[in-house]
Design a protein around this motif. Structure first.
Motif, mmCIF file in Angstrom:
data_model
loop_
_atom_site.group_PDB
_atom_site.id
_atom_site.type_symbol
_atom_site.label_atom_id
_atom_site.label_comp_id
_atom_site.label_asym_id
_atom_site.label_seq_id
_atom_site.Cartn_x
_atom_site.Cartn_y
_atom_site.Cartn_z
ATOM 1 N N SER B 126 35.274 44.111 36.677
ATOM 2 C CA SER B 126 35.309 45.571 36.804
ATOM 3 C C SER B 126 34.904 46.244 35.491
ATOM 4 C CB SER B 126 36.686 46.041 37.242
ATOM 5 O OG SER B 126 37.649 45.600 36.317
ATOM 6 N N GLY B 127 34.796 45.454 34.388
ATOM 7 C CA GLY B 127 34.337 46.040 33.126
ATOM 8 C C GLY B 127 35.402 46.892 32.447
ATOM 9 N N HIS B 128 35.003 47.550 31.349
ATOM 10 C CA HIS B 128 35.990 48.390 30.645
ATOM 11 C C HIS B 128 36.313 49.619 31.460
ATOM 12 C CE1 HIS B 128 33.993 46.613 27.098
ATOM 13 N NE2 HIS B 128 32.893 47.010 27.669
ATOM 14 N N SER B 129 37.379 50.306 31.013
ATOM 15 C CA SER B 129 37.674 51.602 31.604
ATOM 16 C C SER B 129 37.204 52.684 30.646
ATOM 17 C CB SER B 129 39.167 51.768 31.820
ATOM 18 O OG SER B 129 39.694 50.593 32.340
ATOM 19 N N THR B 138 36.315 52.632 35.903
ATOM 20 C CA THR B 138 35.792 51.384 35.338
ATOM 21 C C THR B 138 34.270 51.396 35.413
ATOM 22 O OG1 THR B 138 35.839 50.304 37.470
ATOM 23 C CG2 THR B 138 37.823 50.128 36.136
ATOM 24 N N VAL B 139 33.670 50.416 34.737
ATOM 25 C CA VAL B 139 32.207 50.318 34.751
ATOM 26 C C VAL B 139 31.707 50.151 36.181
ATOM 27 C CG1 VAL B 139 30.246 48.937 34.000
ATOM 28 C CG2 VAL B 139 32.129 49.364 32.428
ATOM 29 N N THR B 140 32.407 49.303 36.967
ATOM 30 C CA THR B 140 31.993 49.095 38.354
ATOM 31 C C THR B 140 31.994 50.406 39.127
ATOM 32 O OG1 THR B 140 33.020 46.938 38.251
ATOM 33 C CG2 THR B 140 32.485 47.761 40.430
ATOM 34 N N GLN B 141 33.093 51.171 38.959
ATOM 35 C CA GLN B 141 33.181 52.431 39.703
ATOM 36 C C GLN B 141 32.091 53.403 39.280
ATOM 37 O OE1 GLN B 141 37.327 53.172 38.827
ATOM 38 N NE2 GLN B 141 37.889 52.735 40.942
ATOM 39 N N ASN B 210 35.123 47.815 45.321
ATOM 40 C CA ASN B 210 36.180 48.748 44.955
ATOM 41 C C ASN B 210 37.556 48.233 45.361
ATOM 42 O OD1 ASN B 210 36.867 51.223 43.741
ATOM 43 N ND2 ASN B 210 37.224 52.106 45.758
#
Lengths: 343, 295
Positions: B126-129, B138-141, B210
């Motif tokens: 999900s990567g950093h927030s 997050t990066v994914t979002q 997600n």
């Protein structure tokens, strides 16, 4: 064995009620009620909370709102009314004149969302675990064996079925029944005769919802448990398959369809020896049902017993030679049309 | 107040996920006039395809690519092999809905039978927030939001700027006239199935990215939102689908933040019911006239 057979008999009766109710809405009135199962569910939940008694908080595994223990016929009466009331609520925004595919999608969304809501709110109807321990009517009073109780319940459901069948038959042959079919077949023409399509559909919807609520009440008092798993939207699909295979807008056809789909394909396999992992049979059943549905839609879309042609009884004295001739001409035309379509 | 702003951030993510699905749905609905419920199964297929790729140890980019390919292939297969059987027999719009519902259930329970009724967890970094005031994403979002915007812009420019888009719009408006003017309708329908199927697969993938879980019924559970946004935004309108998705995403997340998860579904549903009650003409509108399936 006797236990299984009597259980099957009860299921058959309840599925018949569902099939007739959906046939009234879908077959006779043309309302694609893809949310049918939630009206059965509301009847079941109503009957359940009205027999379980108030939620005292002693049973920590089971929470629900309200709760009462009403004597025998009242839970069923309220289940019927609840089915009608919910139908009125849903019908108020979904029965307007719109494209039938939109209508079907809206009702399907209603069904999908209702399951999600009831599953997530635990304090309402115990969430996804559902309600259990719903008492059977008269089980403490009647001093009979389990088998005898089962068979008497089957007989009782059978009597309800016969009553509903004749009520429906009477209604559908009346002027109201003709109005329902007229609105289905040609809403504009029906409107010129002063029929309000939305109103007629609402009447059918509420009446069908009441039968659905009743069937839910009868079912929950027999199986003693009810949870969101019992009313996924696939269940509507099972009943609809029975209607389509048996014959759309034909209640006798619905009996055949129910016997084939609900009993032979959906209920019998659960009594067969298990194949594969637990749950495989259930998943495969739906694959089979969906395939049958597709085949029937492609090959025999009007079902095994199609809708009976409505015959107008002419008063005596009016039947003249010319009348007979005209009738013959019409019959020939219809036959010619059939040949043309077949070609 | 900060809860409200934070829920706006999540609303944007949810809206992006719904928008990707409803753009695909509205494209095929607007063009072929088939209200395709098997779109739900296509979303599950896309998600499952990526899940399998992830379990096989494929790299992140391949995992992301698998979903749209699987979705497009499955949609083309159904659209070219199964639907014509029924449309050739003269099935009406409603009969086609019943056919697509049957296909949806068939595919969904096939997946259920194959995957042993399990709920799988999807491992995706999900990567950093990032913090934007009270909004934490997050990066994914963030990439889901960026992806949705990118898809919207490219779909719009495809429809407005290219010859293909012109043909697509012509067919959606007046299929017979388009055919008479020499638009290769069969090929255009194929292109529609490919684009919308790829979007279905992607929608399944981003939904799974997600929530990080998936099962055979993921698509069916997510379908009401996609279908609802497409219906609210009017058939065939990508802008409408995106605006409706934004409204639905925001409504569900804001209601969810204040009332709990159950209210989020109720809010999405209430929005649909209100629109149906107040402006049914917007729903029926011009589409009432089109009574035929174009395949």
């Amino acid at each position: 064995m006797s236990f299984y057979l009597s259980t099957l008999a009860v299921y058959f009766g309840i599925d018949l009620l569902s099939a007739w109710s959906l046939n009234l809405q879908f077959g006779f009135a043309g309302v694609p009620n893809f949310a049918f199962i939630i009206f059965q569910a509301v009847g079941a939940y109503t009957a359940a909370i009205l027999t379980l008694g108030p939620d005292t908080g002693i049973n920590s595994f089971q929470r629900y709102f309200f709760g009462a223990s009403l004597p025998y016929p009242f839970p069923l009466i309220f289940a019927t009314l609840a089915g009608g009331a919910l139908s009125y609520l849903i019908g108020s925004f979904s029965l307007k004149r719109m494209r039938r595919d939109y209508q079907a999608a809206v009702l399907l969304i209603v069904s999908l969302i209702a399951v999600q809501v009831v599953s997530t709110v635990v304090r309402f109807l115990n969430g996804s675990n559902g309600l259990t321990g719903i008492p059977k009517p008269f089980s403490g009073v009647l001093n009979i064996s389990v088998a005898a109780y089962q068979w008497s319940y089957a007989a009782y459901v059978g009597v309800v079925c016969i009553i509903i069948y004749f009520i429906l038959r009477r209604l559908l042959r009346s002027g109201w029944g003709r109005a329902v079919r007229a609105v289905r077949d040609h809403e504009d023409a029906a409107a010129t005769l002063g029929l309000n399509g939305t109103k007629v559909r609402m009447q059918v919807f509420v009446f069908g919802g009441m039968i659905a609520g009743l069937s839910g009440g009868l079912l929950v008092q027999f199986i003693n448990a009810w949870s969101p798993a019992s009313w996924s939207y696939a269940e509507t699909f099972g009943i609809l398959t029975a209607v389509i295979i048996g014959g759309v807008a034909n209640n006798k056809g619905a009996i055949v369809g129910t016997l084939l789909v609900q009993i032979i394909f959906l209920q019998l396999p659960s009594f067969l020896p298990q194949i594969g992992y637990p749950g495989l049979t259930a998943a495969l059943q739906w694959v089979v049902i969906a395939s049958i549905w597709l085949i029937f839609m492609a090959v025999k879309p009007r079902g095994i017993i199609p809708e009976a042609r409505y015959k107008v009884k002419q008063p005596k004295g009016l039947i003249t030679h010319e009348g007979d001739k005209a009738e013959q001409l019409l019959a020939n035309l219809a036959a010619g049309e059939k040949d043309r379509v077949a070609k | 107040m900060s809860i409200f702003i934070a829920s706006l951030g999540f609303g944007l993510v949810t809206a992006s996920i719904i928008a990707i699905g409803s753009m695909g749905f509205t494209l095929q609905f607007g063009l072929t006039n088939v209200l395709n419920i098997s779109f739900g199964a296509m979303m599950t297929f896309g998600a499952m395809g990526s899940l399998v790729a992830e379990k096989l140890g494929a790299s992140m980019w391949i995992v992301v690519l698998v979903a749209p390919i699987v979705g497009a292939l499955a949609t083309v297969a159904v659209g070219r092999l199964v639907f014509p059987i029924f449309s050739r027999r003269g099935s009406g719009l409603f009969e086609m809905v019943m056919v697509t519902l049957a296909i949806d259930l068939l595919l969904q329970y096939l997946v259920d039978a194959v995957d042993h009724e399990q709920i799988f967890s999807f491992n995706f970094p999900s990567g950093h927030s990032f913090h934007f005031g009270p909004i934490v994403l997050t990066v994914t979002q963030l990439s889901i939001i960026a992806g949705a915007i990118l898809l919207f812009v490219s779909l719009e420019s495809l429809l407005r700027r290219t010859r293909l888009g012109k043909a697509l719009r012509a067919m959606a408006g007046e299929p017979r006239l388009a055919r008479a003017c020499g638009v290769p309708t069969g090929r255009i329908v194929n292109v529609t199935w490919i684009i919308s199927g790829a979007l279905a697969g992607l929608a399944g993938l981003v939904y799974m990215m997600n929530s990080l879980t998936v099962d055979a019924f993921t698509g069916a559970n997510f379908l009401p939102f996609v279908l609802g946004a497409a219906i609210l935004g009017r058939a065939g309108s990508t802008v409408g689908a995106v605006v409706a998705a934004l409204a639905m995403g925001m409504a569900t997340e804001i209601a969810g933040a204040f009332g709990g998860s159950a209210y989020s579904t109720v809010a999405g549903f209430a929005l649909l019911a209100i629109v149906l009650l107040t402006r049914p003409s917007g729903l029926i509108g011009d589409t009432l006239l089109k009574e035929e399936v174009t395949l």
